[in-house]
Design an enzyme around this catalytic site. Structure first.
Site, PDB file in Angstrom:
ATOM      1  N   GLY A 130       0.828  -1.193   0.000  1.00  0.00           N
ATOM      2  CA  GLY A 130       0.000   0.000   0.000  1.00  0.00           C
ATOM      3  C   GLY A 130       0.863   1.243   0.000  1.00  0.00           C
ATOM      4  O   GLY A 130       2.059   1.187   0.283  1.00  0.00           O
ATOM      5  N   HIS A 170      -3.410   0.656   7.904  1.00  0.00           N
ATOM      6  CA  HIS A 170      -2.077   1.262   7.853  1.00  0.00           C
ATOM      7  C   HIS A 170      -2.112   2.531   6.991  1.00  0.00           C
ATOM      8  O   HIS A 170      -1.608   3.590   7.406  1.00  0.00           O
ATOM      9  CB  HIS A 170      -1.093   0.232   7.284  1.00  0.00           C
ATOM     10  CG  HIS A 170       0.305   0.720   7.166  1.00  0.00           C
ATOM     11  ND1 HIS A 170       1.308   0.301   8.010  1.00  0.00           N
ATOM     12  CD2 HIS A 170       0.890   1.577   6.288  1.00  0.00           C
ATOM     13  CE1 HIS A 170       2.444   0.879   7.657  1.00  0.00           C
ATOM     14  NE2 HIS A 170       2.218   1.660   6.610  1.00  0.00           N
ATOM     15  N   GLU A 171      -2.713   2.427   5.795  1.00  0.00           N
ATOM     16  CA  GLU A 171      -2.722   3.574   4.877  1.00  0.00           C
ATOM     17  C   GLU A 171      -3.635   4.688   5.373  1.00  0.00           C
ATOM     18  O   GLU A 171      -3.316   5.872   5.236  1.00  0.00           O
ATOM     19  CB  GLU A 171      -3.110   3.135   3.466  1.00  0.00           C
ATOM     20  CG  GLU A 171      -2.179   2.098   2.848  1.00  0.00           C
ATOM     21  CD  GLU A 171      -0.693   2.414   2.950  1.00  0.00           C
ATOM     22  OE1 GLU A 171      -0.301   3.608   2.947  1.00  0.00           O
ATOM     23  OE2 GLU A 171       0.096   1.455   3.035  1.00  0.00           O
ATOM     24  N   CYS A 195       6.710  -0.620   6.446  1.00  0.00           N
ATOM     25  CA  CYS A 195       6.269   0.622   5.812  1.00  0.00           C
ATOM     26  C   CYS A 195       7.343   1.095   4.842  1.00  0.00           C
ATOM     27  O   CYS A 195       8.534   1.074   5.171  1.00  0.00           O
ATOM     28  CB  CYS A 195       6.028   1.674   6.889  1.00  0.00           C
ATOM     29  SG  CYS A 195       5.474   3.264   6.254  1.00  0.00           S
ATOM     30  N   LEU A 196       6.924   1.528   3.662  1.00  0.00           N
ATOM     31  CA  LEU A 196       7.875   2.025   2.673  1.00  0.00           C
ATOM     32  C   LEU A 196       8.586   3.292   3.147  1.00  0.00           C
ATOM     33  O   LEU A 196       9.677   3.600   2.676  1.00  0.00           O
ATOM     34  CB  LEU A 196       7.169   2.275   1.337  1.00  0.00           C
ATOM     35  CG  LEU A 196       6.628   1.020   0.648  1.00  0.00           C
ATOM     36  CD1 LEU A 196       5.790   1.394  -0.574  1.00  0.00           C
ATOM     37  CD2 LEU A 196       7.758   0.081   0.260  1.00  0.00           C
ATOM     38  N   HIS A 235      -1.795   6.684   7.821  1.00  0.00           N
ATOM     39  CA  HIS A 235      -0.909   7.655   7.160  1.00  0.00           C
ATOM     40  C   HIS A 235      -1.657   8.952   6.863  1.00  0.00           C
ATOM     41  O   HIS A 235      -1.087  10.043   6.983  1.00  0.00           O
ATOM     42  CB  HIS A 235      -0.353   7.096   5.841  1.00  0.00           C
ATOM     43  CG  HIS A 235       0.924   6.358   5.972  1.00  0.00           C
ATOM     44  ND1 HIS A 235       2.083   6.922   6.456  1.00  0.00           N
ATOM     45  CD2 HIS A 235       1.243   5.074   5.658  1.00  0.00           C
ATOM     46  CE1 HIS A 235       3.057   6.033   6.444  1.00  0.00           C
ATOM     47  NE2 HIS A 235       2.567   4.894   5.969  1.00  0.00           N
ATOM     48  N   GLN A 243       2.960   9.914   1.566  1.00  0.00           N
ATOM     49  CA  GLN A 243       4.250   9.239   1.389  1.00  0.00           C
ATOM     50  C   GLN A 243       4.969   9.676   0.121  1.00  0.00           C
ATOM     51  O   GLN A 243       6.159   9.422  -0.025  1.00  0.00           O
ATOM     52  CB  GLN A 243       4.066   7.726   1.407  1.00  0.00           C
ATOM     53  CG  GLN A 243       3.683   7.201   2.780  1.00  0.00           C
ATOM     54  CD  GLN A 243       3.517   5.703   2.751  1.00  0.00           C
ATOM     55  OE1 GLN A 243       2.448   5.205   2.429  1.00  0.00           O
ATOM     56  NE2 GLN A 243       4.588   4.991   3.090  1.00  0.00           N
TER      57      GLN A 243
END
Length: 181
Positions: free
Chosen positions: A46, A130-131, A88-89, A134, A51
């Protein structure tokens, strides 16, 4: 393909609440394309707009070969929980067990402004939570217990990427209606 640089922990945009999308225009469709291309190239499960430096409430996902996106998401969480590995990226090579709801019902819109309702469980439910976090300026490490968060912060401080110069935050072309963004 429009792969964008992914913002890393420490970039202020990751800690700001993203603004609701008002206009489902060409810029929103391009944002979804950029998010999808960047997520697939990373690769990740995701990716949220902050991000890549855009403070709008949009995210994409890629779970078990299903690629999708959601604009202005709202989640209803199940009482049942799951505890599992999460990364996480924006926090490269960092993985910790994180407690999440087992199932979610996500509502929002597609990039054209059409309403969406998605029932998800397991990994897709985890990715959506998670997203959405963010979009509220919350990182998964914020949800860890004290000992795990302390270990994660130590690992971050010792990483090669921590403290690297971050790109400047892009200004959204969309109206923010005086929200101070």
């Amino acid at each position: 393909m429009a792969v964008q640089p992914i913002r890393l922990f420490g970039d202020p945009v990751l800690r700001q609440r993203a603004v609701e999308v008002d206009d489902f225009d060409k810029e929103v469709r391009q944002l979804v394309t950029d998010l999808t291309d960047t997520m697939l190239a990373a690769p990740g499960a995701g990716l949220a707009a902050p991000q890549i430096g855009v403070g709008l409430r949009v995210f994409t996902w890629n779970v078990h070969g299903e690629v999708g996106h959601l604009v202005n998401p709202s989640l209803e969480l199940s009482d049942e929980t799951q505890d599992g590995a999460e990364g996480c990226l924006s926090l490269p090579e960092l993985t910790y067990d994180c407690l999440r709801a087992l199932r979610v019902v996500a509502t929002g819109f597609d990039m054209h402004g059409e309403p969406l309702r998605i029932e998800a469980s397991d990994l897709l439910a985890r990715a959506m939570q998670h997203e959405t976090d963010h979009l509220d300026g919350i990182l998964f490490i914020d949800k860890l217990d004290t000992a795990a968060r302390k270990a994660a912060m130590k690992e971050i401080r010792e990483s090669e990427w921590f403290g690297l110069e971050q790109p400047t935050v892009r200004v959204s072309p969309h109206a923010t209606h005086g929200l101070g963004f």
